[in-house]
Design an enzyme around this catalytic site. Structure first.
Site, PDB file in Angstrom:
ATOM      1  N   ASP A  38      -8.784 -10.659   4.563  1.00 27.17           N
ATOM      2  CA  ASP A  38      -9.479  -9.467   5.047  1.00 27.17           C
ATOM      3  C   ASP A  38     -10.978  -9.747   5.053  1.00 27.17           C
ATOM      4  O   ASP A  38     -11.486 -10.489   4.198  1.00 27.17           O
ATOM      5  CB  ASP A  38      -9.176  -8.257   4.148  1.00 27.17           C
ATOM      6  CG  ASP A  38      -9.488  -6.931   4.822  1.00 27.17           C
ATOM      7  OD1 ASP A  38      -8.543  -6.208   5.167  1.00 27.17           O
ATOM      8  OD2 ASP A  38     -10.684  -6.622   5.001  1.00 27.17           O
ATOM      9  N   LYS A  43     -12.046  -5.938  -1.395  1.00 29.47           N
ATOM     10  CA  LYS A  43     -10.847  -5.097  -1.300  1.00 29.47           C
ATOM     11  C   LYS A  43      -9.596  -5.955  -1.464  1.00 29.47           C
ATOM     12  O   LYS A  43      -8.665  -5.613  -2.214  1.00 29.47           O
ATOM     13  CB  LYS A  43     -10.829  -4.386   0.052  1.00 29.47           C
ATOM     14  CG  LYS A  43      -9.486  -3.730   0.446  1.00 29.47           C
ATOM     15  CD  LYS A  43      -9.085  -2.604  -0.473  1.00 29.47           C
ATOM     16  CE  LYS A  43      -7.943  -1.761   0.096  1.00 29.47           C
ATOM     17  NZ  LYS A  43      -6.685  -2.471   0.297  1.00 29.47           N
ATOM     18  N   GLY A  83      -7.636  -4.038  12.250  1.00 30.70           N
ATOM     19  CA  GLY A  83      -8.112  -3.377  13.457  1.00 30.70           C
ATOM     20  C   GLY A  83      -8.547  -1.957  13.192  1.00 30.70           C
ATOM     21  O   GLY A  83      -8.416  -1.435  12.070  1.00 30.70           O
ATOM     22  N   ARG A  92      -2.761   6.084  20.905  1.00 33.28           N
ATOM     23  CA  ARG A  92      -2.751   4.675  20.528  1.00 33.28           C
ATOM     24  C   ARG A  92      -3.448   3.831  21.590  1.00 33.28           C
ATOM     25  O   ARG A  92      -4.087   2.830  21.282  1.00 33.28           O
ATOM     26  CB  ARG A  92      -1.317   4.213  20.305  1.00 33.28           C
ATOM     27  CG  ARG A  92      -0.622   4.912  19.138  1.00 33.28           C
ATOM     28  CD  ARG A  92       0.820   4.483  19.007  1.00 33.28           C
ATOM     29  NE  ARG A  92       1.511   5.152  17.898  1.00 33.28           N
ATOM     30  CZ  ARG A  92       2.200   6.278  18.017  1.00 33.28           C
ATOM     31  NH1 ARG A  92       2.296   6.870  19.201  1.00 33.28           N
ATOM     32  NH2 ARG A  92       2.802   6.807  16.977  1.00 33.28           N
ATOM     33  N   ASP A 152       9.717   4.535  15.286  1.00 35.23           N
ATOM     34  CA  ASP A 152      10.173   5.666  16.098  1.00 35.23           C
ATOM     35  C   ASP A 152      11.693   5.798  16.010  1.00 35.23           C
ATOM     36  O   ASP A 152      12.234   6.898  15.896  1.00 35.23           O
ATOM     37  CB  ASP A 152       9.761   5.468  17.559  1.00 35.23           C
ATOM     38  CG  ASP A 152       8.300   5.108  17.699  1.00 35.23           C
ATOM     39  OD1 ASP A 152       7.467   6.010  17.802  1.00 35.23           O
ATOM     40  OD2 ASP A 152       7.996   3.904  17.678  1.00 35.23           O
ATOM     41  N   THR A 153      12.380   4.653  16.064  1.00 29.69           N
ATOM     42  CA  THR A 153      13.835   4.659  15.955  1.00 29.69           C
ATOM     43  C   THR A 153      14.272   5.146  14.578  1.00 29.69           C
ATOM     44  O   THR A 153      15.239   5.908  14.456  1.00 29.69           O
ATOM     45  CB  THR A 153      14.389   3.247  16.240  1.00 29.69           C
ATOM     46  OG1 THR A 153      14.141   2.925  17.621  1.00 29.69           O
ATOM     47  CG2 THR A 153      15.876   3.166  15.980  1.00 29.69           C
ATOM     48  N   ARG A 157      16.560   8.422  13.931  1.00 30.82           N
ATOM     49  CA  ARG A 157      17.826   8.398  13.201  1.00 30.82           C
ATOM     50  C   ARG A 157      17.787   9.334  11.999  1.00 30.82           C
ATOM     51  O   ARG A 157      18.788   9.991  11.674  1.00 30.82           O
ATOM     52  CB  ARG A 157      18.151   6.961  12.771  1.00 30.82           C
ATOM     53  CG  ARG A 157      18.467   6.060  13.952  1.00 30.82           C
ATOM     54  CD  ARG A 157      18.757   4.624  13.530  1.00 30.82           C
ATOM     55  NE  ARG A 157      19.084   3.808  14.696  1.00 30.82           N
ATOM     56  CZ  ARG A 157      19.397   2.522  14.653  1.00 30.82           C
ATOM     57  NH1 ARG A 157      19.415   1.885  13.482  1.00 30.82           N
ATOM     58  NH2 ARG A 157      19.697   1.862  15.753  1.00 30.82           N
TER      59      ARG A 157
END
Length: 320
Positions: A38, A43, A83, A92, A152-153, A157
């Site tokens: 990083d 951190k 990012g 997004r 998302d899946t 579910r």
């Protein structure tokens, strides 16, 4: 010479998602080595100290340290979580300009180390940045994977399992397309156990099509709701990334909805997008081509078109 006996993961970016991924990875005992990279070295060093203090409770020993891009040389997997984050009100896709230049620097630095493993991309917009990682790295398309619609899946579910009152593991349903506003549910292939959801609706008046439509809306908009409430999403996607990691390092040949390169599948090509794919030690073994109905095919094509419109601004070879 690259060691064959140790599974090394290099994590680039130790923000909310990255540190949550590292924590979940340690708790599941999947990797032998984890190096944290990083720009905020303090951190990353603090995370390493914190993780090491908990190793006594982990299921297996894992060597964890703060390093740099040279440590990617012996990595089997490089996971990019670095990012700019999505802010309230942003989509997004709004993040493209911020993150594509960051990724050029990251991927170039990783490849200069001599890295010859698999990339796993989590940063949004994940489909765009996975394509960029493939182009910047020069690796075969099979060895660059995005987290795609795995979360998302999972959300889909989970909500279906609550609605039909069954365990999530007995729900077989997919969200495909862009990890974003143009994603779509594949209702025509959704099953509870082995029974199609469409059949359940036709046979039981207790379940309504309108309810299912609302379930999908809640899936699609879940990130916006979570970001509004707590500022960012990270636990769910971290667990999804660990699931993909396990499929890769353990050579599972698992079917997961990831951002994969299409080369004719679904009548689309030259785009990374969320679809079910078989994942093993070499990355993406095969894209699974679901038989979509006409409406779903049109929705999927629209999702591809939206992504390609963005990609064409940065990569001349992307044609509509």
């Amino acid at each position: 010479m690259k060691r064959q006996c140790m599974n090394r993961v290099a994590l680039v970016g130790t923000g909310f998602v990255g540190s949550s991924y590292a924590f979940a990875l340690m708790n599941q005992g999947i990797a032998d080595e984890l190096v944290l990279i990083d720009v905020n070295k303090e951190k990353a060093e603090g995370d390493v100290m914190d993780f090491n203090h908990g190793k006594v409770f982990a299921p297996k020993p894992m060597n964890i340290w703060h390093g740099d891009y040279q440590d990617c040389r012996d990595a089997d997997l490089v996971v990019i979580c670095a990012g700019a984050n999505q802010k309230p009100g942003e989509t997004r896709l709004d993040l493209v300009d911020k993150n594509i230049n960051i990724f050029k620097t990251i991927v170039d630095s990783v490849m200069r180390s001599g890295f010859d493993g698999v990339f796993l991309v989590a940063t949004n917009p994940v489909d765009i940045l996975t394509y960029a990682t493939w182009k910047f790295s020069g690796l075969p398309k099979e060895r660059v994977i995005g987290s795609g619609t795995i979360l998302d899946t999972a959300r889909f579910r989970f909500l279906l399992s609550e609605y039909f009152q069954v365990a999530p593991t007995n729900v077989h349903a997919y969200i495909i397309g862009e990890h974003g506003d143009t994603e779509l549910p594949v209702w025509s292939r959704a099953e509870i156990g082995s029974i199609p959801v469409e059949q359940i609706l036709s046979q039981n008046d207790s379940y309504r099509k309108e309810d299912l439509e609302n379930i999908f809306i809640n899936v699609r908009d879940a990130a916006y709701q979570i970001i509004e409430k707590k500022g960012a999403t990270y636990y769910g996607i971290a667990m999804g990334l660990v699931r993909i990691t396990r499929a890769i390092l353990h050579n599972e040949n698992a079917i997961l909805t990831v951002s994969a390169y299409l080369d004719g599948q679904y009548n689309e090509q030259n785009v990374y997008i969320g679809v079910p794919a078989i994942i093993n030690r070499n990355g993406i073994r095969e894209v699974m081509e679901l038989k979509l109905n006409e409406t779903e095919q049109q929705q999927f094509h629209h999702s591809v078109t939206v992504l390609k419109d963005i990609l064409s601004r940065y990569f001349d070879e992307v044609k509509q």
